[in-house]
Design a protein around this motif. Structure first.
Motif, PDB file in Angstrom:
ATOM      1  N   SER A  61      12.704   5.464  -1.928  1.00  0.00           N
ATOM      2  CA  SER A  61      11.416   6.632  -2.169  1.00  0.00           C
ATOM      3  C   SER A  61      10.280   5.924  -1.270  1.00  0.00           C
ATOM      4  O   SER A  61       9.656   6.708  -0.432  1.00  0.00           O
ATOM      5  N   GLY A  62       9.973   4.665  -1.147  1.00  0.00           N
ATOM      6  CA  GLY A  62       8.969   4.092  -0.433  1.00  0.00           C
ATOM      7  C   GLY A  62       9.254   4.253   1.032  1.00  0.00           C
ATOM      8  O   GLY A  62       8.193   4.545   1.671  1.00  0.00           O
ATOM      9  N   GLU A 161       7.436   6.454 -10.671  1.00  0.00           N
ATOM     10  CA  GLU A 161       7.352   7.030  -9.520  1.00  0.00           C
ATOM     11  C   GLU A 161       6.086   7.507  -9.178  1.00  0.00           C
ATOM     12  O   GLU A 161       5.442   7.449  -8.099  1.00  0.00           O
ATOM     13  N   ALA A 164       3.294   4.957  -8.612  1.00  0.00           N
ATOM     14  CA  ALA A 164       3.515   4.485  -7.260  1.00  0.00           C
ATOM     15  C   ALA A 164       2.877   5.291  -6.061  1.00  0.00           C
ATOM     16  O   ALA A 164       2.438   4.838  -5.143  1.00  0.00           O
ATOM     17  N   ASN A 165       3.103   6.691  -6.196  1.00  0.00           N
ATOM     18  CA  ASN A 165       2.740   7.596  -5.238  1.00  0.00           C
ATOM     19  C   ASN A 165       1.273   7.819  -5.259  1.00  0.00           C
ATOM     20  O   ASN A 165       0.675   7.874  -4.364  1.00  0.00           O
ATOM     21  N   TYR A 168      -0.138   4.647  -3.670  1.00  0.00           N
ATOM     22  CA  TYR A 168       0.134   4.576  -2.165  1.00  0.00           C
ATOM     23  C   TYR A 168      -0.923   5.633  -1.686  1.00  0.00           C
ATOM     24  O   TYR A 168      -1.672   5.390  -0.616  1.00  0.00           O
ATOM     25  N   ARG A 173      -2.023   3.218   1.309  1.00  0.00           N
ATOM     26  CA  ARG A 173      -1.644   3.805   2.484  1.00  0.00           C
ATOM     27  C   ARG A 173      -2.644   3.052   3.397  1.00  0.00           C
ATOM     28  O   ARG A 173      -2.497   2.868   4.624  1.00  0.00           O
ATOM     29  N   THR A 219       8.873  -1.305 -10.227  1.00  0.00           N
ATOM     30  CA  THR A 219       8.421  -0.387  -9.167  1.00  0.00           C
ATOM     31  C   THR A 219       7.803  -0.958  -8.031  1.00  0.00           C
ATOM     32  O   THR A 219       8.055  -0.517  -6.848  1.00  0.00           O
ATOM     33  N   PHE A 223       9.314  -0.106  -4.164  1.00  0.00           N
ATOM     34  CA  PHE A 223       8.432   0.997  -3.526  1.00  0.00           C
ATOM     35  C   PHE A 223       7.930   0.392  -2.151  1.00  0.00           C
ATOM     36  O   PHE A 223       7.808   1.166  -1.261  1.00  0.00           O
ATOM     37  N   PHE A 224       7.185  -0.474  -2.571  1.00  0.00           N
ATOM     38  CA  PHE A 224       6.087  -0.902  -1.535  1.00  0.00           C
ATOM     39  C   PHE A 224       6.708  -1.765  -0.443  1.00  0.00           C
ATOM     40  O   PHE A 224       6.347  -1.917   0.784  1.00  0.00           O
ATOM     41  N   LEU A 227       8.082   0.935   1.738  1.00  0.00           N
ATOM     42  CA  LEU A 227       7.004   1.372   2.482  1.00  0.00           C
ATOM     43  C   LEU A 227       6.806   0.404   3.780  1.00  0.00           C
ATOM     44  O   LEU A 227       6.643   0.941   4.853  1.00  0.00           O
TER      45      LEU A 227
END
Length: 371
Positions: A61-62, A161, A164-165, A168, A173, A219, A223-224, A227
């Motif tokens: 997902s990341g 999730e 984390a979004n 981000y 980001r 997480t 996730f990161f 990214l």
């Protein structure tokens, strides 16, 4: 701006092999939950490392979020980002919770002896909270398994999730690649500490301090790291990547417990190495993979489409299966396998029906409403 962003996102090259790998992992999750009732704990589970599929999903997902959005923030907004994530995730959250609520009173078992004493209003309240994906407090644990989402157990990972979004879009980001690397490094240390001290990374589905810590730790790194991988990786051209990556995912998730009760830390090291190194390698290889045939492309496309619906609708079926096993003491896996196979096939069929008759039409409707 919304239509422009949609067109730009759709014009980016797609990674069908990553979709296929997500589907492979989702199917293994179902087998993990099907085999779970025959174990006495984490040490003797038949699909012992199936829980690592969640960490694989987070890393995937990341990577996909970073690939899709990291270079788009001058043309989009945080609000638009959240609208797209709600459109993608929330319809199946609602359906999964609804299916869990419909089946709640029918999963009568000595595992949940108080189910029929739960008033309807409390089930409806838990359902409505579940629709938001917010966790319910332990006072509303109507099943008695100390789950954040007692109507659909897997909802806990969607909760993290979303967190984390949010992190981000609102903050991370903006990190430089160096700052992101430092964050990922710190998160990897926390993950190793959790894995080695606990003997595994399993957990995160209960609303208490310890389990929420596990959920955050599980997480933050994958996730990161995903990214970061989307920023620094330069995919090449690798043949047969889907086959080899699928085998590697299956090998990792089906691997028996390592070290036993005497050397829990050995299994913790296994978990940490898989999440920190091997999963990142698999995602890189999958992103670099070349489709070998139209048939392989169709398989990956199908697996990718059903992966999320399967993850979100299978556990309401598993509740029935677990209740049946509990009510038939002494039954073995050899005796239960036809029913286990029925749950697996039925889950895939239900996922496909949910996709075509519910998820895709609702997402299309939401896309217009949120535009």
């Amino acid at each position: 701006m919304k239509s422009q962003l949609t067109n730009e996102l759709s014009s980016k090259p797609h990674y069908p092999i990553l979709d296929g790998l997500r589907g492979i992992a989702a199917i293994i999750v179902v087998t993990f939950h099907i085999a779970e009732p025959f174990s006495t704990g984490n040490l003797d589970k038949l699909v012992n490392h199936g829980y690592l599929a969640v960490d694989f999903f987070f890393l995937l997902s990341g990577f996909v979020i970073g690939y899709a959005y990291d270079d788009r923030w001058q043309k989009t907004t945080v609000g638009t980002f959240f609208k797209r994530r709600i459109e993608r995730l929330q319809p199946m959250v609602v359906l999964g919770m609804t299916l869990g609520a419909i089946g709640f009173y029918f999963t009568d078992s000595n595992l949940w002896p108080l189910i029929h004493t739960v008033p309807v209003w409390k089930v409806l309240l838990v359902t409505l909270i579940g629709y938001t994906i917010l966790p319910v407090p332990l006072s509303l644990d109507i099943r008695g398994w100390q789950e954040m989402h007692p109507l659909n157990s897997v909802g806990w990972s969607l909760f993290f999730e979303y967190i984390a979004n949010i992190l981000y879009a609102v903050w991370i980001r903006k990190f430089s690649t160096l700052a992101l690397s430092i964050l990922v490094g710190i998160a990897s240390i926390a993950l190793v500490h959790l894995a080695v001290t606990n003997g595994d990374v399993s957990g995160g589905w209960t609303l208490n301090v310890e389990q929420v810590r596990i959920g955050f730790t599980r997480t933050m790194y994958p996730f990161f790291a995903g990214l970061l991988l989307s920023r620094i990786a330069k995919p090449t051209q690798i043949k047969n990547a889907f086959t080899w990556c699928s085998l590697l995912v299956a090998l990792i998730l089906y691997m028996p417990r390592i070290g036993g009760a005497e050397y829990l830390w050995l299994n913790g090291i296994y978990d940490a190495v898989c999440i920190i190194i091997v999963f990142a390698l698999i995602v890189y290889l999958g992103a670099s993979g070349v489709m070998q045939s139209q048939k392989e492309n169709r398989i990956c496309k199908f697996l990718g489409k059903i992966s999320y619906p399967l993850y979100m609708v299978h556990y309401p079926l598993v509740y029935f299966y677990v209740a049946w096993i509990s009510n038939n003491k002494g039954i073995t896996m050899g005796q239960a396998w036809p029913y286990a196979l029925l749950i697996l096939i039925g889950g895939i069929i239900l996922a496909y029906i949910s996709l075509k008759w519910y998820d895709e039409p609702v997402r299309k409707w939401l896309r217009k409403k949120l535009a």
